[in-house]
Write an enzyme that holds these catalytic residues in place. Structure first.
Site, PDB file in Angstrom:
ATOM      1  N   GLY A   1       0.815  -1.210   0.000  1.00  0.00           N
ATOM      2  CA  GLY A   1       0.000   0.000   0.000  1.00  0.00           C
ATOM      3  C   GLY A   1       0.846   1.254   0.000  1.00  0.00           C
TER       4      GLY A   1
ATOM      5  CB  THR B   1       0.773   3.605   4.930  1.00  0.00           C
ATOM      6  OG1 THR B   1      -0.515   4.073   4.541  1.00  0.00           O
ATOM      7  CG2 THR B   1       1.166   4.293   6.226  1.00  0.00           C
TER       8      THR B   1
ATOM      9  CE  LYS C   1      -3.486  -5.872   5.699  1.00  0.00           C
ATOM     10  NZ  LYS C   1      -2.990  -4.713   4.913  1.00  0.00           N
ATOM     11  N   GLY C   2      -6.900  -5.184   1.699  1.00  0.00           N
ATOM     12  CA  GLY C   2      -7.039  -5.738   0.351  1.00  0.00           C
ATOM     13  C   GLY C   2      -7.455  -4.720  -0.687  1.00  0.00           C
TER      14      GLY C   2
ATOM     15  CD  GLU D   1      -1.931  -6.588   2.446  1.00  0.00           C
ATOM     16  OE1 GLU D   1      -1.440  -5.547   2.010  1.00  0.00           O
ATOM     17  OE2 GLU D   1      -3.134  -6.694   2.733  1.00  0.00           O
TER      18      GLU D   1
END
Ligand code: R5P
Length: 268
Positions: A44, A46, A112-113, A121
């Protein structure tokens, strides 16, 4: 503080990007310790700040570490940073994994995803002795499904997508097959050659994210569900005012933490 570290020269950031960087730096300072030799790197927008802070810890400590990626993007981050690239085959037990999230509830359950990386992950989150989430203030939520409204990302085997979509509808969801976007005609294909279904559910379905996870996971053809329940030990949220909020799975919440990103990390 280690005297061998060069002074930091950081580019100025504002708003959400500054919040992501502060959260990522704080998570590394608190959880990637000199004794940690195997580190999982999530996916991602971040996570690049996580890698940036790890690099700032210096070549000496990083020479003795292995870094395990959750997908193509994080593999490239590791390689470009000159860090040692490992694999979960070789390192099935990871000291600490740090990853982003699309939404996080007060119990640290996550969606998430958003970047279609949830299978790898989750493997790296579960393989880690400590799994830490980093995000900006937009991701902190009283209940999943309120902030990330495009739905739970669900990776499926390609040939099973239509059948899984019918089952998701029967569960009360409104599934949509994720498309590749302008750069690709047809569906989004994951690093594992799967398709992704994004499935919004009514608010009542998120009263127990782990029950919802169990129901979806049992559908034949589902490879992995972007609901991470009872995995994260702590979460760091960068706030709009430059401070950080930290939450732990044990329920400890600290708000308004000041964090100076210009300060070198402390490395023993
Ligand atoms: O598949 C992608 C991941 O779950 C990401 O960690 C998640 O989408 C958060 O990404 P970002 O840090 O860009 O908000």
């Amino acid at each position: 503080m280690s005297s061998s570290l060069a002074p930091l020269v950081l580019k100025p950031l504002e708003g959400v990007e500054a919040a992501k960087r502060a959260a990522a730096y704080a998570s590394v300072d608190n959880h990637v310790l000199p004794e940690h030799k195997v580190v999982g790197i999530g996916s991602g927008s971040t996570v690049p700040y996580v890698v940036e802070r790890i690099v700032q810890q210096g070549p000496k400590v990083n020479a003795a570490r292995w870094f395990v990626p959750t997908g193509f993007q994080s593999k490239e981050l590791i390689v470009q940073a000159g860090l040692n690239l490992g694999d979960v085959d070789s390192f099935p037990v990871i000291d600490v994994t740090i990853d982003g999230a699309d939404e996080v509830d007060p119990s640290l359950n996550c969606i998430k995803g958003g970047g279609a990386c949830q299978l790898r992950e989750k493997v790296l989150a579960e393989a880690a002795k400590t799994f830490i989430v980093v995000a900006d203030y937009r991701k902190e939520s009283p209940q999943l499904g309120q902030k990330w409204t495009q739905g739970v990302p669900i990776e499926v085997a390609q040939f099973a997508y239509a059948s899984v979509m019918r089952k998701l509808e029967a569960l009360g969801g409104k599934p949509v097959l994720r498309m590749g976007g302008g750069a690709k005609a047809g569906p989004c294909v994951t690093d594992n050659s799967g398709f992704v279904i994004d499935c919004p559910f009514p608010a009542s379905s998120f009263s127990s994210p782990s029950d919802l996870l169990a129901k979806i996971k049992l559908m034949t053809g589902v490879v992995e569900v972007g609901l991470f329940c009872d995995v994260a030990k702590a979460a760091y949220f960068g706030n709009a005012d430059g401070t950080i909020t930290s939450r732990t799975a044990a329920g400890e919440v600290k708000e308004g933490i000041s964090f100076d990103v210009q300060r070198n990390p402390v490395v023993a």
